[in-house]
Motif scaffolding. Structure first.
Motif, short mmCIF file in Angstrom:
data_model
loop_
_atom_site.label_atom_id
_atom_site.label_comp_id
_atom_site.label_asym_id
_atom_site.label_seq_id
_atom_site.Cartn_x
_atom_site.Cartn_y
_atom_site.Cartn_z
N GLU A 119 -5.75 9.11 3.36
CA GLU A 119 -5.55 9.34 2.84
C GLU A 119 -6.02 8.34 1.39
OE1 GLU A 119 -5.10 12.23 -0.59
OE2 GLU A 119 -5.85 12.37 1.37
N ILE A 120 -4.86 7.22 1.91
CA ILE A 120 -4.83 6.09 1.21
C ILE A 120 -6.75 5.09 0.31
CG2 ILE A 120 -4.45 3.98 0.87
CD1 ILE A 120 -1.67 4.67 2.36
N ASP A 175 0.70 -1.47 0.00
CA ASP A 175 0.19 -0.35 -0.19
C ASP A 175 0.64 1.45 -0.11
OD1 ASP A 175 -2.64 -1.05 0.02
OD2 ASP A 175 -1.65 -1.44 2.38
N ALA A 176 1.77 1.30 0.77
CA ALA A 176 3.37 1.98 1.01
C ALA A 176 4.18 1.99 1.14
CB ALA A 176 2.37 2.85 2.02
N LEU A 231 2.70 11.12 -0.83
CA LEU A 231 2.13 11.47 0.60
C LEU A 231 3.29 12.10 1.86
CD1 LEU A 231 -0.60 9.03 1.54
CD2 LEU A 231 -0.68 11.16 -0.37
N ASN A 250 -9.01 7.29 -1.95
CA ASN A 250 -8.23 6.91 -3.53
C ASN A 250 -8.97 5.10 -3.25
OD1 ASN A 250 -6.80 9.79 -4.48
ND2 ASN A 250 -6.34 9.68 -2.78
N ARG A 251 -8.59 4.46 -2.58
CA ARG A 251 -8.93 2.94 -2.80
C ARG A 251 -10.67 2.42 -2.86
NH1 ARG A 251 -5.19 0.03 0.62
NH2 ARG A 251 -6.10 -1.86 -0.65
N ASP A 299 4.33 9.32 -10.07
CA ASP A 299 3.58 10.93 -9.78
C ASP A 299 2.84 12.03 -11.08
OD1 ASP A 299 2.24 12.32 -7.00
OD2 ASP A 299 2.19 13.00 -8.40
N LYS A 356 -2.12 11.07 -7.73
CA LYS A 356 -1.27 11.44 -6.61
C LYS A 356 -0.84 9.99 -5.98
CE LYS A 356 -3.22 13.02 -2.90
NZ LYS A 356 -4.31 13.12 -1.90
N VAL A 357 0.83 10.34 -6.09
CA VAL A 357 1.66 9.06 -6.10
C VAL A 357 2.32 9.29 -3.90
CG1 VAL A 357 3.67 7.30 -5.21
CG2 VAL A 357 2.06 8.01 -7.74
N ASP A 393 1.95 1.27 -3.82
CA ASP A 393 0.52 2.54 -4.67
C ASP A 393 1.03 3.49 -4.16
OD1 ASP A 393 -0.91 0.23 -5.41
OD2 ASP A 393 -2.07 0.26 -3.45
N TYR A 394 1.16 4.04 -3.40
CA TYR A 394 2.19 5.52 -2.73
C TYR A 394 2.74 5.43 -1.72
CZ TYR A 394 -3.21 6.47 -3.02
OH TYR A 394 -4.51 6.80 -3.28
#
Length: 281
Positions: A133-134, A3-4, A92, A137-138, A83, A89-90, A56-57
């Motif tokens: 935030e994640i 995820d991040a 954060l 967007n999902r 990005d 938006k990638v 993803d981020y």
């Protein structure tokens, strides 16, 4: 795969970055963080690139130390390229022991973005904001056609939560707001439901388990609702999750939402936007 990806300078690891990475994992996110992912013998550059391209981020922990390191700049450049090319938006960004004005002096692009401040928020609050935030967007809005019937075990746990919160006539009113009537007066004399409705003390003395019976009644009605129209279950969850329906205290509501989200993840659902239930993409 993740995820991040957490990009950071080593100087910030112990006091801030690692606690934040652990908080994000506690929210159920799959996090690429070097201490979590790297093993003895791994090629560090290769593993970092794999993490950068398969997350993803990018959660970027901005600090004075971050801007002094060449490898953190390389990670940032890679995320910026994604990005731009993905037109989404990638990155954060989170400030740690640095002001947004200082970030602007180091990097004009990041300085113009909304920056989460690690100095004015606790680690848990920052993790919550990043998680939301994640999550936002999902997720996508639910449609009746796209909603499959809930697993019976999910309904059982929903009944547990509703049963823990509501009692007696509150449950009747709750279902009535969903245009679904529970006939509490239909029980025969001496039955368990009559004891629950009118003689709770006597029922307890007779050894009747009021909690189990109440939750069983809720479960029966949830299942009936689910058979008629599965989207009604979403309506129930949204009413549970939205503060105006029965919870005035934000802390109490947050605890209920946390419990519901643990259950709803089995259905690929999450509560977002003040109680709105959405499906994960």
């Amino acid at each position: 795969m993740w995820d991040a990806f957490v990009s950071h300078a080593g100087e910030d690891k112990d006091e801030f970055v690692e606690p934040l990475a652990k908080e994000l994992e506690n929210y159920g996110l799959n996090v690429w963080y070097d201490d979590f992912e790297l093993s003895v013998g791994d090629s560090i550059p290769d593993e970092i690139q794999r993490g950068l391209h398969n997350s993803d981020y990018g959660v970027v922990i901005l600090s004075e130390a971050f801007f002094e390191k060449s490898w953190t700049q390389e990670e940032l450049d890679s995320l910026i390229q994604r990005d731009v090319t993905e037109m989404d938006k990638v990155i954060l960004p989170v400030c740690y022991d640095i002001t947004p004005q200082d970030v602007l002096s180091h990097h004009k692009l990041l300085g113009k973005r909304y920056l989460i401040s690690g100095d004015s928020m606790s680690v848990s609050k920052i993790a919550q904001e990043l998680y939301q935030e994640i999550l936002e967007n999902r997720t996508k809005p639910l449609t009746d056609d796209g909603l499959e019937e809930f697993d019976p075990e999910t309904l059982d746990y929903l009944a547990e939560i509703i049963g823990d919160i509501k009692q007696g006539t509150e449950i009747k009113k709750f279902f009535e707001r969903l245009n679904f009537e529970i006939d509490w007066d239909d029980a025969k004399e001496g039955s368990i439901h009559e004891w629950i409705a009118t003689f709770p003390v006597e029922a307890k003395e007779k050894g009747i388990d009021l909690e189990s019976a109440r939750k069983s009644t809720i479960l029966e009605n949830l299942k009936e609702l689910n058979n008629e129209d599965p989207s009604n279950i979403i309506s129930i969850v949204e009413k549970l999750a939205h503060p105006r329906h029965y919870i005035e205290n934000d802390k109490d509501r947050a605890q209920v939402v946390e419990k519901l989200n643990i259950i709803l993840k089995w259905e690929d659902l999450r509560i977002v936007d003040q109680g709105e239930v959405k499906k994960l993409t």
